[in-house]
Design an enzyme around this catalytic site. Sequence first.
Site, mmCIF file in Angstrom:
data_model
loop_
_atom_site.group_PDB
_atom_site.id
_atom_site.type_symbol
_atom_site.label_atom_id
_atom_site.label_comp_id
_atom_site.label_asym_id
_atom_site.label_seq_id
_atom_site.Cartn_x
_atom_site.Cartn_y
_atom_site.Cartn_z
ATOM 1 N N ASP A 16 -0.458 15.902 14.510
ATOM 2 C CA ASP A 16 0.668 16.690 15.003
ATOM 3 C C ASP A 16 0.207 18.142 15.200
ATOM 4 O O ASP A 16 -0.962 18.461 14.968
ATOM 5 C CB ASP A 16 1.858 16.571 14.044
ATOM 6 C CG ASP A 16 1.597 17.139 12.660
ATOM 7 O OD1 ASP A 16 0.618 17.896 12.479
ATOM 8 O OD2 ASP A 16 2.381 16.833 11.750
ATOM 9 N N TRP A 46 -4.540 -15.746 15.513
ATOM 10 C CA TRP A 46 -3.213 -16.378 15.431
ATOM 11 C C TRP A 46 -2.983 -17.373 16.554
ATOM 12 O O TRP A 46 -2.307 -18.383 16.343
ATOM 13 C CB TRP A 46 -2.098 -15.329 15.400
ATOM 14 C CG TRP A 46 -2.151 -14.405 14.218
ATOM 15 C CD1 TRP A 46 -2.040 -13.040 14.250
ATOM 16 C CD2 TRP A 46 -2.311 -14.732 12.830
ATOM 17 N NE1 TRP A 46 -2.131 -12.516 12.981
ATOM 18 C CE2 TRP A 46 -2.305 -13.543 12.087
ATOM 19 C CE3 TRP A 46 -2.480 -15.929 12.140
ATOM 20 C CZ2 TRP A 46 -2.432 -13.500 10.700
ATOM 21 C CZ3 TRP A 46 -2.626 -15.898 10.756
ATOM 22 C CH2 TRP A 46 -2.597 -14.695 10.055
ATOM 23 N N THR A 58 1.882 -12.874 11.028
ATOM 24 C CA THR A 58 2.436 -12.442 9.735
ATOM 25 C C THR A 58 3.297 -11.196 9.942
ATOM 26 O O THR A 58 2.882 -10.082 9.628
ATOM 27 C CB THR A 58 1.308 -12.152 8.724
ATOM 28 O OG1 THR A 58 0.432 -11.176 9.291
ATOM 29 C CG2 THR A 58 0.530 -13.396 8.368
ATOM 30 N N PRO A 59 4.518 -11.371 10.465
ATOM 31 C CA PRO A 59 5.369 -10.209 10.687
ATOM 32 C C PRO A 59 5.754 -9.502 9.385
ATOM 33 O O PRO A 59 5.858 -10.108 8.326
ATOM 34 C CB PRO A 59 6.610 -10.773 11.379
ATOM 35 C CG PRO A 59 6.428 -12.222 11.468
ATOM 36 C CD PRO A 59 5.139 -12.613 10.872
ATOM 37 N N LYS A 89 7.477 -18.004 0.572
ATOM 38 C CA LYS A 89 7.321 -17.896 2.022
ATOM 39 C C LYS A 89 6.920 -16.492 2.443
ATOM 40 O O LYS A 89 7.007 -16.144 3.618
ATOM 41 C CB LYS A 89 8.620 -18.304 2.733
ATOM 42 C CG LYS A 89 8.946 -19.766 2.587
ATOM 43 C CD LYS A 89 10.170 -20.123 3.409
ATOM 44 C CE LYS A 89 10.466 -21.607 3.294
ATOM 45 N NZ LYS A 89 11.645 -21.971 4.092
#
Length: 138
Positions: A16, A46, A58-59, A89
Amino acid sequence: MREVVYTVRVEFGDCDPARIVWFPNFFRWIDAASRHFFVECGVPPWHETEKTLGIIGTPLVDTHASFRKTASYGDVLRIHTSIAEWRGKSFVQRYRVTRGDDVIMECDEVRIFAARREGDPTGIRAVPAPEEIRKLCG
C-alpha cells in the site's frame, strides 16, 4: 505433522502507499500455499482427483488471522503450511508466515473437501477427506 514451505518475494505492487503489504495479499499467498501443500504431499491436481475421487477442491469455510509484524517489498516470506486437525468433513490448515526468524502472520483456516452435488453441476457438498489424501498429507 507434515509441514511444507512456500516462498513468496514481496513486490512493490503488493504494498500500500505506506510501503507495507496490503493485507488481502497475505490471503492470496496462503491460498496458493494451501494448494502447494497438497502438491508437495503428492496429491494430484483437483481436475484429476475429481475424476478418481470426486474431489473438486478444498474451499475455505472459516479463517482467523493474526498479523504480528509488517512486511514490505523486497522481503522474502516463507509460508509454513500444515494440517493441524482432521475433522469429519473438514480440516484445519495452519499457516505461519515468516521473514527470517520473525513471525509476520499466523492463520488457521477451516476447509472442506468438496464434491459436486448430484443433479446440480454448480452446487457443491462437503465430503469426508479421502483416506489416501490423509495418508499422503501425514
